[in-house]
Design a protein around this motif. Sequence first.
Motif, PDB file in Angstrom:
ATOM      1  N   THR A 236     -11.016  -1.486  13.745  1.00  0.00           N
ATOM      2  CA  THR A 236      -9.925  -0.686  13.174  1.00  0.00           C
ATOM      3  C   THR A 236      -9.863   0.658  13.888  1.00  0.00           C
ATOM      4  O   THR A 236     -10.900   1.310  14.090  1.00  0.00           O
ATOM      5  N   SER A 269      -2.728  -6.746  10.446  1.00  0.00           N
ATOM      6  CA  SER A 269      -2.143  -6.360   9.169  1.00  0.00           C
ATOM      7  C   SER A 269      -0.712  -5.937   9.395  1.00  0.00           C
ATOM      8  O   SER A 269      -0.304  -5.658  10.532  1.00  0.00           O
ATOM      9  N   ARG A 272       0.531  -0.053   7.837  1.00  0.00           N
ATOM     10  CA  ARG A 272      -0.154   0.509   6.680  1.00  0.00           C
ATOM     11  C   ARG A 272       0.265   1.964   6.460  1.00  0.00           C
ATOM     12  O   ARG A 272       0.568   2.684   7.412  1.00  0.00           O
ATOM     13  N   ASP A 274      -1.543   4.468   5.874  1.00  0.00           N
ATOM     14  CA  ASP A 274      -2.454   5.402   6.534  1.00  0.00           C
ATOM     15  C   ASP A 274      -2.359   5.355   8.054  1.00  0.00           C
ATOM     16  O   ASP A 274      -3.033   6.121   8.758  1.00  0.00           O
ATOM     17  N   SER A 278      -5.663  -2.661  12.860  1.00  0.00           N
ATOM     18  CA  SER A 278      -6.851  -3.511  12.945  1.00  0.00           C
ATOM     19  C   SER A 278      -6.604  -4.682  13.873  1.00  0.00           C
ATOM     20  O   SER A 278      -5.486  -5.213  13.953  1.00  0.00           O
ATOM     21  N   ALA A 336      -1.147 -10.751   8.767  1.00  0.00           N
ATOM     22  CA  ALA A 336      -0.153  -9.677   8.792  1.00  0.00           C
ATOM     23  C   ALA A 336       1.190 -10.154   8.247  1.00  0.00           C
ATOM     24  O   ALA A 336       1.875  -9.422   7.521  1.00  0.00           O
ATOM     25  N   GLU A 339       1.102 -10.306   4.437  1.00  0.00           N
ATOM     26  CA  GLU A 339       1.262  -8.966   3.866  1.00  0.00           C
ATOM     27  C   GLU A 339       2.707  -8.493   3.973  1.00  0.00           C
ATOM     28  O   GLU A 339       3.232  -7.846   3.051  1.00  0.00           O
ATOM     29  N   ASP A 340       3.346  -8.811   5.077  1.00  0.00           N
ATOM     30  CA  ASP A 340       4.732  -8.404   5.285  1.00  0.00           C
ATOM     31  C   ASP A 340       5.648  -9.046   4.258  1.00  0.00           C
ATOM     32  O   ASP A 340       6.513  -8.380   3.659  1.00  0.00           O
ATOM     33  N   GLU A 343       5.095  -7.442   0.850  1.00  0.00           N
ATOM     34  CA  GLU A 343       5.669  -6.107   0.714  1.00  0.00           C
ATOM     35  C   GLU A 343       7.174  -6.152   0.484  1.00  0.00           C
ATOM     36  O   GLU A 343       7.744  -5.249  -0.131  1.00  0.00           O
TER      37      GLU A 343
END
Length: 443
Positions: A236, A269, A272, A274, A278, A336, A339-340, A343
Amino acid sequence: MFEARHNMDAPTTTSADDGTSGDGGGWFTPRKPSKGPEDERIPTGQEASQHQAPPPHAQSTAPPISVEQAKPARKASADALLVQRTMAEIAPVADKVTSYFYALLFTRHPDLRALFPAAMDTQRDRILKALLTAAEHIDHTDVLVAYLKNLGRGHRKYGTQAEHYPAVGECLIGSLSRYASTTWDEETEAAWVRTYTTISQIMIDAAAEDEMRAPAWWFAEVVSHDLRTPDIAVVTVRPDQPYPFLAGQYTSLETPWWPRVWRHYSFASAPRPDGLLSFHVKAVPAGWVSNALVHHARPGDILRLGPPTGSMTVDHTTDSGLLCLGGGTGIAPIKALVEDVAEHGRRRPMEVFYGARTDHDLYDIDTMLRLQQSHPWLAVRPIVDQRAQLPDAVREYGPWNEYDAYLSGPPGMIRNGVDALRDIGIPEGRIRHDSVEELVASD
């Protein structure tokens, strides 16, 4: 780094509306586009990812068909036929052509040597191979322009400038004329001049446009290094400035241990809050970059990242199901994508087949199963097979004719997977994967 020399009084090229160049010539003076206002058209997903602002959803999720896969839609042009004739003649002596090309380049233009890695065996044929691939398919404008624009943007991280292209073209012509002696004549050379002018101008234009909105590379500090198995690490990093990308894309990465040696890795991922990125890295035999990242990288080390690329992204304008095949560390971009989808909050079925040769190789299965518990629309199916026949396992489920398919993993798995998915009724236009050629070039 492409452009060639032919006749000094040839006119400078002008770019056509479709992104290809004009009538050829201009070997010593490649046109540098003026840095005027950017186009007002909406960028595609890949183009949008170059902006510093957060990227919009991908406007196009067509599969990243490699140039090698292009099929002629009409009779080949005279230039294409001459180029292909040259390619056929040099095929048996490709290694000699490559060696002579670089010998010419570094003896005639020693200043360019600094743009290449110290040990050329890791990258010896990549530039020439990309150039010859583009030349051989010069008629396939729809595929070729996207391929070359991406190549032009990507070459910025090497320090390539527009004025370097003539030197490469000059040495290309010199090498081809030496080893294609049977078929080489004035007509053939003129065809290569026109072809190379077109190729180089597309790349120059793309690099100039990209320079107005994105850096050539990003510095990134390693903030964590998680060794999942003796040869797989999750690395990361924190970029030094905003790094916009889309889930499913990948980047090129350079380590301090091997300067100017770049390898491709997918983002593990979705973007993000932040800003951290990664990557899942597997150390492979003789893999310089992969072994450095797995066995030597530690928090505090500084890496360099190239621009994001790839179109293995989700089309959020549809409700189609998603069929995902991830083999080995190929599960990273699949994660990834999950997660997309999560979201965006749309409940669309998503089936993930996670393939590995042994249970030990399912290094990220706990993460995937936690995602399955959190999202009822997601099904994760681990497939352990010593023969790594992941595509065959998919045939037992389905039907998949209403699904969009995504493949990520070793090149052989992707090739077999595309064939298997077509056989079970998924149209080729709904099968997405990264370029096999890019995967082969990674270690």
